[in-house]
Design an enzyme around this catalytic site. Structure first.
Site, PDB file in Angstrom:
ATOM      1  N   GLY A  16      54.925  71.583  71.104  1.00 44.93           N
ATOM      2  CA  GLY A  16      55.492  70.545  70.237  1.00 44.93           C
ATOM      3  C   GLY A  16      56.931  70.778  69.834  1.00 44.93           C
ATOM      4  O   GLY A  16      57.321  70.481  68.697  1.00 44.93           O
ATOM      5  N   ASP A 148      60.275  81.635  82.059  1.00 45.10           N
ATOM      6  CA  ASP A 148      60.251  80.846  83.296  1.00 45.10           C
ATOM      7  C   ASP A 148      61.523  81.143  84.084  1.00 45.10           C
ATOM      8  O   ASP A 148      62.622  81.154  83.506  1.00 45.10           O
ATOM      9  CB  ASP A 148      60.233  79.335  82.992  1.00 45.10           C
ATOM     10  N   GLU A 150      63.027  79.195  86.081  1.00 47.66           N
ATOM     11  CA  GLU A 150      63.921  78.028  86.110  1.00 47.66           C
ATOM     12  C   GLU A 150      64.721  77.847  84.819  1.00 47.66           C
ATOM     13  O   GLU A 150      65.759  77.216  84.808  1.00 47.66           O
ATOM     14  CB  GLU A 150      63.129  76.762  86.447  1.00 47.66           C
ATOM     15  N   THR A 189      49.144  88.028  66.176  1.00 48.26           N
ATOM     16  CA  THR A 189      50.606  87.857  66.230  1.00 48.26           C
ATOM     17  C   THR A 189      51.225  88.429  67.503  1.00 48.26           C
ATOM     18  O   THR A 189      52.403  88.242  67.750  1.00 48.26           O
ATOM     19  CB  THR A 189      51.275  88.556  65.021  1.00 48.26           C
ATOM     20  N   PRO A 191      51.100  87.654  70.774  1.00 49.60           N
ATOM     21  CA  PRO A 191      51.817  86.742  71.679  1.00 49.60           C
ATOM     22  C   PRO A 191      53.218  86.390  71.167  1.00 49.60           C
ATOM     23  O   PRO A 191      54.175  86.317  71.946  1.00 49.60           O
ATOM     24  CB  PRO A 191      50.917  85.501  71.732  1.00 49.60           C
ATOM     25  N   GLN A 193      55.082  88.291  69.169  1.00 47.74           N
ATOM     26  CA  GLN A 193      55.922  89.487  69.318  1.00 47.74           C
ATOM     27  C   GLN A 193      56.447  89.625  70.751  1.00 47.74           C
ATOM     28  O   GLN A 193      57.635  89.883  70.971  1.00 47.74           O
ATOM     29  CB  GLN A 193      55.119  90.743  68.956  1.00 47.74           C
ATOM     30  N   CYS A 382      56.245  44.005  81.371  1.00 50.62           N
ATOM     31  CA  CYS A 382      56.838  44.231  82.689  1.00 50.62           C
ATOM     32  C   CYS A 382      55.873  43.819  83.801  1.00 50.62           C
ATOM     33  O   CYS A 382      55.670  42.637  84.015  1.00 50.62           O
ATOM     34  CB  CYS A 382      57.307  45.677  82.818  1.00 50.62           C
ATOM     35  N   GLY A 384      52.762  43.840  83.667  1.00 54.66           N
ATOM     36  CA  GLY A 384      51.726  43.058  82.982  1.00 54.66           C
ATOM     37  C   GLY A 384      52.120  41.599  82.863  1.00 54.66           C
ATOM     38  O   GLY A 384      51.297  40.700  83.037  1.00 54.66           O
ATOM     39  N   MET A 385      53.389  41.349  82.566  1.00 48.71           N
ATOM     40  CA  MET A 385      53.907  39.975  82.512  1.00 48.71           C
ATOM     41  C   MET A 385      53.884  39.341  83.905  1.00 48.71           C
ATOM     42  O   MET A 385      53.490  38.192  84.082  1.00 48.71           O
ATOM     43  CB  MET A 385      55.333  39.992  81.948  1.00 48.71           C
ATOM     44  N   HIS A 508      60.713  46.168  78.168  1.00 49.19           N
ATOM     45  CA  HIS A 508      59.805  47.153  77.564  1.00 49.19           C
ATOM     46  C   HIS A 508      60.046  47.216  76.057  1.00 49.19           C
ATOM     47  O   HIS A 508      60.812  48.067  75.578  1.00 49.19           O
ATOM     48  CB  HIS A 508      60.046  48.530  78.182  1.00 49.19           C
ATOM     49  N   GLU A 510      58.239  48.405  73.778  1.00 46.72           N
ATOM     50  CA  GLU A 510      57.751  49.656  73.183  1.00 46.72           C
ATOM     51  C   GLU A 510      58.857  50.699  73.030  1.00 46.72           C
ATOM     52  O   GLU A 510      58.754  51.603  72.208  1.00 46.72           O
ATOM     53  CB  GLU A 510      56.590  50.225  74.008  1.00 46.72           C
TER      54      GLU A 510
END
Length: 539
Positions: A16, A148, A150, A189, A191, A193, A382, A384-385, A508, A510
């Site tokens: 998050g 990672d 990347e 704790t 992970p 550290q 979109c 849907g229309m 769109h 939304e």
């Protein structure tokens, strides 16, 4: 001087970072600071525009037509401030920029390397928004997880940039996990550290730790984390699981994340955060007076993030109507003429979602036919229309072979056809009709009444359009083009006169719905669904 906050993640993805970044930005904004958030993604795609929604969730489109990561949607929904191309950068774009410069001879015969050339380009992009003079604080979220391969160039760029900016002008917030082991009955704790240790190996000492957890972290454990991770105890912030992402700003306020940030920057705290409207929204969200069930008919319903902005828009519109909106996801491929009544049973409204390609199209058309005939509130976005246009042509006007040229490029009656300026395009990425366009609404239509004005702007992402050769036939049969683009005469909105709520938008909506400004089409669609629900209960 603009201050910079870098948000990194450890242990696992999907902790998050985007919500924490947006929540911190909301608190700083409500204290009177000008804040923006940018996302740096470590994948090699130039942008998420060509990624399958199953792979990466929805592709969020900004006002200026950038195809970006869905986290930018969270930034806009929380801050109510538009983002742009500069707010989302990928490894692919960084390398493309460097390679283009190399081809132009910009490096004067030097060997082009990750350090300094790639890291310099990353730093340049990290500072673009800060150098506009529009922001006091720029929050940069780094995608992926520390460790990672990347993300290494991004971490190195942050290390260099912090050194260049000087002390007091930047800080690093590291988001990590404090898991609860049921067998041991305790929070762990280690992970966290290990994650901080890895960040230290790359030359970065985090200033603040935000610890995601299912259980409250006791003071003793906070002291332990602070000691082993080299941070002040007041910089160990608990981020406990919340019932809604919109609770997180208030949870971070309680943990004093914003105060900790401002004190580290030596910035005045100004006024206490003004979160009156936010709390009012949460009050309506958590204490609804009504409840409706709306069917979301789409091709990617197995992954909730594929329609993230749509589901969030229903939360905003539901709160506005003091209504709990329950969304029932329906895979359009599974709908047939024989089972459509069963599939849509008990729904108070149906939204047919956007998408690309031929898969699941006939199911969408069957769903639209059913809700049109049964007078169930319908909203098409979109594709849907476009499906609503094909359905109406086939079953009302009587053009039995009506089709979209996206599905059949040799269709005899392409009521939806490719836009003229799209026909010779070979590259897929960033070549659609993208971003904000003007739309004029016809007076006396539902659309004009809903918006309360006759000129609007909405965001687009499509290649195909309503074929104006058929417009007269549609209007004679009762489907009105109530919204038109003034520049190219493109049909933007269609609606039915003799239906409680039947609206399709080529754009769109939304993408423009926020907590402070729920989108009027969603607000009115939910209101129509409440009316339909009440009517059904009294029958």
């Amino acid at each position: 001087m603009t201050k910079y906050i870098f948000v990194t993640g450890g242990v696992t993805s999907s902790l998050g970072k985007g919500i924490i970044s947006a929540s911190l930005a909301k608190l700083l904004q409500s204290r009177g600071y000008r804040v923006t958030i940018q996302k740096f993604d470590p994948y090699i795609n130039i942008d998420p525009g060509t990624l399958n929604p199953y792979e990466h969730g929805e592709c969020y489109v900004t006002e200026d037509g950038a195809e970006t990561d869905l986290d930018l949607g969270h930034y806009e929904r929380f801050l109510n401030v538009p983002t742009s191309q500069a707010n989302n950068i990928t490894t692919g774009r960084i390398y493309q920029n460097v390679i283009n410069k190399e081809r132009e001879g910009a490096y004067l015969g030097k060997t082009v390397q990750v350090v300094p050339h790639i890291t310099d380009e990353i730093k340049r992009n990290m500072k673009i928004l800060g150098e506009t003079g529009d922001y006091d604080i720029v929050i940069t979220e780094l995608g992926g997880t520390v460790g990672d391969i990347e993300s290494l160039p991004f971490i190195e760029a942050v290390r260099q940039l912090r050194w260049e900016l000087g002390s007091g002008n930047s800080l690093v917030i590291h988001l990590t996990l404090v898991p609860f082991l049921a067998a041991a009955g305790e929070l762990k704790t280690k992970p966290t550290q290990h994650s901080v240790k890895m960040l230290l190996e790359y030359g970065i000492q985090p200033d603040i730790l935000v610890c995601r957890t299912e259980h409250h972290i006791p003071q003793e454990l906070r002291k332990k984390i602070a000691l082993f991770c080299n941070v002040n105890i007041n910089a160990v912030i608990e981020s406990i699981d919340a019932s809604t992402i919109y609770d997180v700003p208030l949870l971070m306020l309680k943990e004093q994340l914003d105060k900790t940030v401002l004190s580290k920057f030596k910035l005045p705290q100004k006024n206490e955060p003004d979160l009156g409207k936010w709390k009012d929204f949460l009050g309506r969200l958590k204490n609804p007076l009504h409840e409706v069930t709306i069917g979301l008919v789409g091709k990617y319903v197995e992954l909730p993030d594929a329609y993230k902005s749509i589901t969030e828009s229903f939360i905003h519109a539901g709160a506005k109507n003091e209504c709990k909106v329950k969304i029932k996801s329906i895979q359009s491929e599974s709908i047939t003429a024989d089972n459509v009544a069963e599939k849509l049973k008990g729904l108070d409204g149906v939204l047919v979602a956007p998408g690309f390609g031929s898969r699941g199209i006939e199911g969408k058309i069957e769903a639209i036919k059913y809700v049109r005939e049964q007078e169930i509130p319908f909203f098409g976005i979109c594709l849907g229309m476009q499906c609503a246009v094909v359905e109406f042509a086939r079953n009302v006007i009587g053009i039995k072979d009506a089709q979209s040229s996206e599905i059949d490029e040799h269709a005899k009656n392409p009521v939806i056809s490719m836009m003229e300026n799209q026909k010779n395009i070979k590259n897929k990425g960033g070549t659609m009709r993208l971003g904000s366009y003007t739309c004029d609404l016809k007076k006396g239509t539902k659309a004009a009444a809903i918006y309360g004005k006759t000129r609007i702007t909405e965001r687009h992402r499509h290649r195909y359009e309503f074929n104006n050769k058929y417009l007269e036939q549609f209007e004679q049969a009762g489907m009105i083009a109530s919204g038109i683009n003034p520049e190219n005469n493109l049909v933007e909105i269609v609606e039915l006169n003799n239906h409680p709520f039947f609206i399709g938008g080529q754009f769109h909506p939304e993408l423009k719905s926020t907590v402070d400004n729920p989108h009027p089409l969603f607000v009115n669609f939910v209101a129509a669904s409440i009316l339909y629900s009440k009517k059904n209960k009294t029958l």
